[in-house]
Design a protein around this motif. Structure first.
Motif, PDB file in Angstrom:
ATOM      1  N   LEU A  13       0.815  -1.214   0.000  1.00 45.43           N
ATOM      2  CA  LEU A  13       0.000   0.000   0.000  1.00 45.43           C
ATOM      3  C   LEU A  13       0.848   1.263   0.000  1.00 45.43           C
ATOM      4  N   ASP A  14       1.943   1.273   0.745  1.00 45.05           N
ATOM      5  CA  ASP A  14       2.772   2.472   0.826  1.00 45.05           C
ATOM      6  C   ASP A  14       3.434   2.802  -0.508  1.00 45.05           C
ATOM      7  N   GLY A  15       3.520   1.814  -1.389  1.00 40.54           N
ATOM      8  CA  GLY A  15       4.142   2.048  -2.685  1.00 40.54           C
ATOM      9  C   GLY A  15       3.180   2.466  -3.774  1.00 40.54           C
ATOM     10  N   VAL A  16       1.889   2.532  -3.443  1.00 41.02           N
ATOM     11  CA  VAL A  16       0.896   2.945  -4.441  1.00 41.02           C
ATOM     12  C   VAL A  16       0.868   4.471  -4.532  1.00 41.02           C
ATOM     13  N   THR A  17       1.310   5.001  -5.653  1.00 46.29           N
ATOM     14  CA  THR A  17       1.264   6.437  -5.920  1.00 46.29           C
ATOM     15  C   THR A  17       0.732   6.643  -7.331  1.00 46.29           C
ATOM     16  N   MET A  18       0.324   7.867  -7.608  1.00 51.79           N
ATOM     17  CA  MET A  18      -0.158   8.191  -8.957  1.00 51.79           C
ATOM     18  C   MET A  18       0.951   7.938  -9.977  1.00 51.79           C
ATOM     19  N   ARG A  19       2.164   8.316  -9.637  1.00 49.65           N
ATOM     20  CA  ARG A  19       3.287   8.154 -10.570  1.00 49.65           C
ATOM     21  C   ARG A  19       3.644   6.685 -10.770  1.00 49.65           C
ATOM     22  N   ALA A  20       3.543   5.892  -9.713  1.00 47.84           N
ATOM     23  CA  ALA A  20       3.843   4.472  -9.849  1.00 47.84           C
ATOM     24  C   ALA A  20       2.830   3.790 -10.767  1.00 47.84           C
ATOM     25  N   VAL A  21       1.573   4.187 -10.647  1.00 42.28           N
ATOM     26  CA  VAL A  21       0.537   3.622 -11.512  1.00 42.28           C
ATOM     27  C   VAL A  21       0.755   4.063 -12.957  1.00 42.28           C
ATOM     28  N   ALA A  22       1.097   5.339 -13.143  1.00 41.92           N
ATOM     29  CA  ALA A  22       1.376   5.845 -14.493  1.00 41.92           C
ATOM     30  C   ALA A  22       2.555   5.108 -15.109  1.00 41.92           C
ATOM     31  N   ALA A  23       3.590   4.890 -14.317  1.00 42.69           N
ATOM     32  CA  ALA A  23       4.763   4.175 -14.815  1.00 42.69           C
ATOM     33  C   ALA A  23       4.417   2.743 -15.185  1.00 42.69           C
ATOM     34  N   ARG A  24       3.562   2.132 -14.402  1.00 40.90           N
ATOM     35  CA  ARG A  24       3.147   0.754 -14.692  1.00 40.90           C
ATOM     36  C   ARG A  24       2.452   0.671 -16.056  1.00 40.90           C
ATOM     37  N   LEU A  25       1.690   1.705 -16.378  1.00 44.34           N
ATOM     38  CA  LEU A  25       0.945   1.729 -17.635  1.00 44.34           C
ATOM     39  C   LEU A  25       1.753   2.309 -18.784  1.00 44.34           C
ATOM     40  N   GLY A  26       2.866   2.963 -18.451  1.00 46.32           N
ATOM     41  CA  GLY A  26       3.649   3.628 -19.481  1.00 46.32           C
ATOM     42  C   GLY A  26       2.973   4.865 -20.031  1.00 46.32           C
ATOM     43  N   VAL A  27       2.282   5.595 -19.138  1.00 48.41           N
ATOM     44  CA  VAL A  27       1.581   6.814 -19.560  1.00 48.41           C
ATOM     45  C   VAL A  27       2.033   7.979 -18.687  1.00 48.41           C
ATOM     46  N   GLN A  28       1.582   9.164 -19.041  1.00 44.42           N
ATOM     47  CA  GLN A  28       1.898  10.354 -18.268  1.00 44.42           C
ATOM     48  C   GLN A  28       1.078  10.388 -16.973  1.00 44.42           C
ATOM     49  N   HIS A  29       1.640  11.058 -15.980  1.00 48.61           N
ATOM     50  CA  HIS A  29       0.965  11.209 -14.691  1.00 48.61           C
ATOM     51  C   HIS A  29      -0.430  11.811 -14.862  1.00 48.61           C
ATOM     52  N   ASN A  30      -0.574  12.762 -15.767  1.00 48.92           N
ATOM     53  CA  ASN A  30      -1.863  13.428 -15.973  1.00 48.92           C
ATOM     54  C   ASN A  30      -2.924  12.484 -16.521  1.00 48.92           C
ATOM     55  N   THR A  31      -2.511  11.421 -17.191  1.00 47.94           N
ATOM     56  CA  THR A  31      -3.471  10.439 -17.694  1.00 47.94           C
ATOM     57  C   THR A  31      -4.178   9.745 -16.539  1.00 47.94           C
ATOM     58  N   VAL A  32      -3.417   9.412 -15.519  1.00 44.61           N
ATOM     59  CA  VAL A  32      -4.010   8.806 -14.334  1.00 44.61           C
ATOM     60  C   VAL A  32      -4.893   9.817 -13.622  1.00 44.61           C
ATOM     61  N   ARG A  33      -4.420  11.032 -13.513  1.00 41.71           N
ATOM     62  CA  ARG A  33      -5.183  12.071 -12.809  1.00 41.71           C
ATOM     63  C   ARG A  33      -6.503  12.374 -13.513  1.00 41.71           C
ATOM     64  N   TRP A  34      -6.571  12.151 -14.802  1.00 43.37           N
ATOM     65  CA  TRP A  34      -7.812  12.387 -15.543  1.00 43.37           C
ATOM     66  C   TRP A  34      -8.939  11.487 -15.010  1.00 43.37           C
ATOM     67  N   HIS A  35      -8.573  10.277 -14.633  1.00 39.55           N
ATOM     68  CA  HIS A  35      -9.571   9.318 -14.140  1.00 39.55           C
ATOM     69  C   HIS A  35      -9.691   9.322 -12.625  1.00 39.55           C
ATOM     70  N   ALA A  36      -8.643   9.702 -11.930  1.00 38.62           N
ATOM     71  CA  ALA A  36      -8.650   9.745 -10.467  1.00 38.62           C
ATOM     72  C   ALA A  36      -7.894  10.993 -10.045  1.00 38.62           C
ATOM     73  N   SER A  37      -8.601  11.934  -9.467  1.00 40.38           N
ATOM     74  CA  SER A  37      -8.022  13.257  -9.204  1.00 40.38           C
ATOM     75  C   SER A  37      -6.978  13.259  -8.097  1.00 40.38           C
ATOM     76  N   SER A  38      -6.925  12.193  -7.306  1.00 45.43           N
ATOM     77  CA  SER A  38      -5.972  12.133  -6.187  1.00 45.43           C
ATOM     78  C   SER A  38      -5.664  10.679  -5.874  1.00 45.43           C
ATOM     79  N   LYS A  39      -4.643  10.477  -5.056  1.00 43.41           N
ATOM     80  CA  LYS A  39      -4.323   9.118  -4.618  1.00 43.41           C
ATOM     81  C   LYS A  39      -5.499   8.519  -3.852  1.00 43.41           C
ATOM     82  N   GLY A  40      -6.147   9.342  -3.031  1.00 43.71           N
ATOM     83  CA  GLY A  40      -7.305   8.858  -2.286  1.00 43.71           C
ATOM     84  C   GLY A  40      -8.395   8.328  -3.198  1.00 43.71           C
ATOM     85  N   ARG A  41      -8.644   9.049  -4.277  1.00 39.31           N
ATOM     86  CA  ARG A  41      -9.662   8.610  -5.233  1.00 39.31           C
ATOM     87  C   ARG A  41      -9.219   7.324  -5.938  1.00 39.31           C
TER      88      ARG A  41
END
Length: 208
Positions: A21-49
């Motif tokens: 859980l401590d390793g889950v970040t917006m950037r880590a998810v973006a890196a996993r998908l090979g996309v920009q950080h803003n792509t993740v933020r488009w669907h989830a505005s924050s880590k909490g979301r």
């Protein structure tokens, strides 16, 4: 084709499994998908979301298979499926405990549990509070189990010496890491046995 919310949720759960859980970040998810950080933020505005969406996905398949019709078998099976779902991903119980996921899968699961209690003749208050009692039991129990899988048991024999803690020493065989299934079933039975008398079954429309 752009990245979908479902792909982002799946990537979040993959990061959870790999890094906890401590390793889950917006950037880590973006890196996993090979996309920009803003792509993740488009669907989830924050880590909490992001964690809310991932928590909801955990309960997506709790109702896929047919359920027993009789009470309390139906209630027990729903509770077991919830526990199984939480155990399917690393730190999942801790993640769910830290958010309030008022999302479709979570709400559908809660509705099914409460409908089961209402159909058995319990009052709305008893139905609601029993659901929360079992859900909190499941979260706490699963957090302990997942923590034990990554570390030594919480209480070791040399920590509970017989001369200082005789009662704890006597029950040590029943609190080891190999008794989680039995402890969960015991607690579930205890909660159900403690329910107030049913007030009479409701109409069949309340049974999901």
């Amino acid at each position: 084709m752009g990245t979908t919310r479902g792909e982002i949720v799946a990537a979040t759960l993959a990061v959870l499994d790999e890094h906890g859980l401590d390793g889950v970040t917006m950037r880590a998810v973006a890196a996993r998908l090979g996309v920009q950080h803003n792509t993740v933020r488009w669907h989830a505005s924050s880590k909490g979301r992001l964690l809310e969406l991932a928590s909801d996905e955990l309960l997506a398949h709790c109702l896929d298979e047919p359920l027993p019709e009789a009470f309390p078998d139906r209630l027990k099976e729903l509770s077991r499926r919830c526990r199984t779902a939480l155990l399917s991903h690393r730190d999942a119980a801790r993640m769910v405990a830290g958010v309030f996921a008022a999302e479709p899968h979570t709400l559908r699961y809660a509705d099914s549990v409460i409908a089961t209690l209402l159909a058995a003749g319990h009052s709305p208050r008893t139905a609601a509070w029993t659901h929360w009692t079992i859900f909190y039991l499941t979260l706490g129990h699963t957090q302990e189990q997942q923590a034990a899988q990554a570390a030594a048991p919480a209480l070791l024999p040399d920590q509970a010496m017989a001369d200082s803690y005789p009662a704890l020493t006597e029950v040590l065989p029943y609190v080891g890491p190999d008794s989680f299934d039995q402890r969960f079933e015991f607690a579930l039975d205890l909660i159900i046995a403690g329910l107030p008398p049913a007030e009479g079954p409701l109409d069949p429309g309340h049974q999901r």
